[in-house]
Design a protein around this motif. Sequence first.
Motif, mmCIF file in Angstrom:
data_model
loop_
_atom_site.group_PDB
_atom_site.id
_atom_site.type_symbol
_atom_site.label_atom_id
_atom_site.label_comp_id
_atom_site.label_asym_id
_atom_site.label_seq_id
_atom_site.Cartn_x
_atom_site.Cartn_y
_atom_site.Cartn_z
ATOM 1 N N ASP A 21 0.807 -1.219 0.000
ATOM 2 C CA ASP A 21 0.000 0.000 0.000
ATOM 3 C C ASP A 21 0.840 1.269 0.000
ATOM 4 N N LEU A 22 2.160 1.133 0.045
ATOM 5 C CA LEU A 22 3.006 2.318 -0.088
ATOM 6 C C LEU A 22 2.830 2.928 -1.469
ATOM 7 N N ASN A 23 3.075 4.220 -1.570
ATOM 8 C CA ASN A 23 3.047 4.872 -2.874
ATOM 9 C C ASN A 23 4.063 4.203 -3.795
ATOM 10 N N PRO A 24 3.729 3.980 -5.068
ATOM 11 C CA PRO A 24 4.670 3.307 -5.972
ATOM 12 C C PRO A 24 6.039 3.964 -6.037
ATOM 13 N N LEU A 25 6.078 5.289 -5.977
ATOM 14 C CA LEU A 25 7.365 5.985 -6.008
ATOM 15 C C LEU A 25 8.144 5.759 -4.723
ATOM 16 N N SER A 26 7.433 5.634 -3.601
ATOM 17 C CA SER A 26 8.104 5.336 -2.332
ATOM 18 C C SER A 26 8.707 3.937 -2.363
ATOM 19 N N LYS A 27 7.940 2.969 -2.859
ATOM 20 C CA LYS A 27 8.467 1.598 -2.967
ATOM 21 C C LYS A 27 9.670 1.545 -3.903
ATOM 22 N N MET A 28 9.570 2.223 -5.026
ATOM 23 C CA MET A 28 10.678 2.228 -5.965
ATOM 24 C C MET A 28 11.918 2.868 -5.344
ATOM 25 N N ALA A 135 2.055 -1.470 -12.879
ATOM 26 C CA ALA A 135 2.433 -0.469 -13.879
ATOM 27 C C ALA A 135 1.426 0.677 -13.925
ATOM 28 N N GLN A 136 0.123 0.345 -13.780
ATOM 29 C CA GLN A 136 -0.900 1.393 -13.823
ATOM 30 C C GLN A 136 -0.739 2.363 -12.654
ATOM 31 N N SER A 137 -0.433 1.824 -11.481
ATOM 32 C CA SER A 137 -0.257 2.680 -10.314
ATOM 33 C C SER A 137 0.990 3.550 -10.453
ATOM 34 N N LEU A 138 2.041 2.980 -11.023
ATOM 35 C CA LEU A 138 3.279 3.736 -11.202
ATOM 36 C C LEU A 138 3.081 4.902 -12.162
ATOM 37 N N THR A 139 2.436 4.644 -13.287
ATOM 38 C CA THR A 139 2.228 5.722 -14.252
ATOM 39 C C THR A 139 1.302 6.798 -13.691
ATOM 40 N N TYR A 140 0.312 6.388 -12.897
ATOM 41 C CA TYR A 140 -0.581 7.370 -12.278
ATOM 42 C C TYR A 140 0.183 8.227 -11.270
ATOM 43 N N ALA A 141 1.076 7.589 -10.493
ATOM 44 C CA ALA A 141 1.887 8.339 -9.535
ATOM 45 C C ALA A 141 2.820 9.308 -10.251
ATOM 46 N N LEU A 142 3.346 8.901 -11.392
ATOM 47 C CA LEU A 142 4.207 9.798 -12.163
ATOM 48 C C LEU A 142 3.423 10.995 -12.688
ATOM 49 N N GLU A 143 2.195 10.756 -13.136
ATOM 50 C CA GLU A 143 1.366 11.862 -13.617
ATOM 51 C C GLU A 143 1.050 12.847 -12.499
ATOM 52 N N LYS A 144 0.870 12.344 -11.278
ATOM 53 C CA LYS A 144 0.544 13.220 -10.158
ATOM 54 C C LYS A 144 1.692 14.155 -9.801
ATOM 55 N N PRO A 148 4.274 14.173 -17.994
ATOM 56 C CA PRO A 148 3.220 14.217 -19.017
ATOM 57 C C PRO A 148 2.562 12.854 -19.209
ATOM 58 N N HIS A 149 1.266 12.869 -19.483
ATOM 59 C CA HIS A 149 0.553 11.603 -19.629
ATOM 60 C C HIS A 149 1.041 10.817 -20.840
ATOM 61 N N THR A 150 1.607 11.513 -21.835
ATOM 62 C CA THR A 150 2.157 10.794 -22.987
ATOM 63 C C THR A 150 3.368 9.949 -22.565
ATOM 64 N N ALA A 151 4.211 10.513 -21.693
ATOM 65 C CA ALA A 151 5.388 9.757 -21.218
ATOM 66 C C ALA A 151 4.962 8.570 -20.365
ATOM 67 N N SER A 152 3.979 8.782 -19.484
ATOM 68 C CA SER A 152 3.515 7.679 -18.643
ATOM 69 C C SER A 152 2.853 6.593 -19.487
ATOM 70 N N PHE A 153 2.166 6.993 -20.553
ATOM 71 C CA PHE A 153 1.550 5.997 -21.430
ATOM 72 C C PHE A 153 2.606 5.180 -22.157
ATOM 73 N N HIS A 229 -9.512 8.942 -14.222
ATOM 74 C CA HIS A 229 -8.913 7.676 -13.805
ATOM 75 C C HIS A 229 -9.949 6.836 -13.075
ATOM 76 N N LEU A 230 -9.873 5.528 -13.268
ATOM 77 C CA LEU A 230 -10.785 4.622 -12.573
ATOM 78 C C LEU A 230 -10.287 4.288 -11.175
ATOM 79 N N LYS A 231 -8.975 4.259 -10.989
ATOM 80 C CA LYS A 231 -8.402 3.929 -9.692
ATOM 81 C C LYS A 231 -7.574 5.103 -9.174
ATOM 82 N N PHE A 232 -7.552 5.239 -7.861
ATOM 83 C CA PHE A 232 -6.844 6.347 -7.233
ATOM 84 C C PHE A 232 -5.856 5.819 -6.203
#
Length: 261
Positions: A21-28, A135-144, A148-153, A229-232
């Motif tokens: 449940d840690l933030n993906p960036l924190s885990k990374m 991967a979905q959580s990581l890209t969402y955390a990067l967008e936050k 840019p959403h293009t890079a996360s995609f 986004h569907l998930k937060f």
Amino acid sequence: MDAEFINSYRNPQLSGNWFLDLNPLSKMNIIIILAFIPVFYPSWQVSIGATLFYILLAVTSGRFKNFISPFLKLGLVIGPFFFILRAIFWPGDTTIFNFGIINITQEGVDLGIRYGTIMLVVTAVLVLLSVTIKAQSLTYALEKIGVPHTASFIILSSLQTIIDLKNKANVIMDSQKSRGIETEGNVFTRVRAFIPVLTPLFLGAISEAEEKSIAMDARAFGSDNSHSHLKFLRSVPVWEKLLVVIINLAVISLIIWRFVG
């Protein structure tokens, strides 16, 4: 529609495990920065200790079964490979075995053990990242944080493409097997059976990439408006921020102590 089902998408998706449940960036951050310890303290004891710690993290997060199989498959190939390269071809004063171009020295064996165990750490890092971070959580955390959403995609699409290629290769190999084509046996048999698979595999990947780009354009992916986004992700609590800061400071202090000491 069930209100509970709707609200499940409005709330953060939590697993109940503190590490997952840690933030993906924190885990990374935690997983990667700990790998710097065996890099700056190059001894096989430190590398083995770091590897055991990553295994403990996999157990703690409940991902041990997902972790151990790819870790053993990769680690038992990459680690011995680097050990053999260093042990056989590294020059030294204390010769253990010599035959032709093969010159095994004590210095080469010591260096091979060091490099082999470091590669175990690298393997553990990569596998643990893949089994604990979606991967979905990581890209969402990067967008936050402003990516840019293009890079996360691109990141998400690249990771998903690897998975899709693997699944499609398995489907093609199964279809080949159903036609009576030998796909199992020694290495040469497997290679001979896999080569014909490459052409339909990559042609299908190119076709799917084009279809995906058309679908994304139809959904106004290139729009500058904010995306839904569907998930937060949950907001990062204070204790999690402190944990990341403490680990970072501890590792940086060890690195500085390594050079000063």
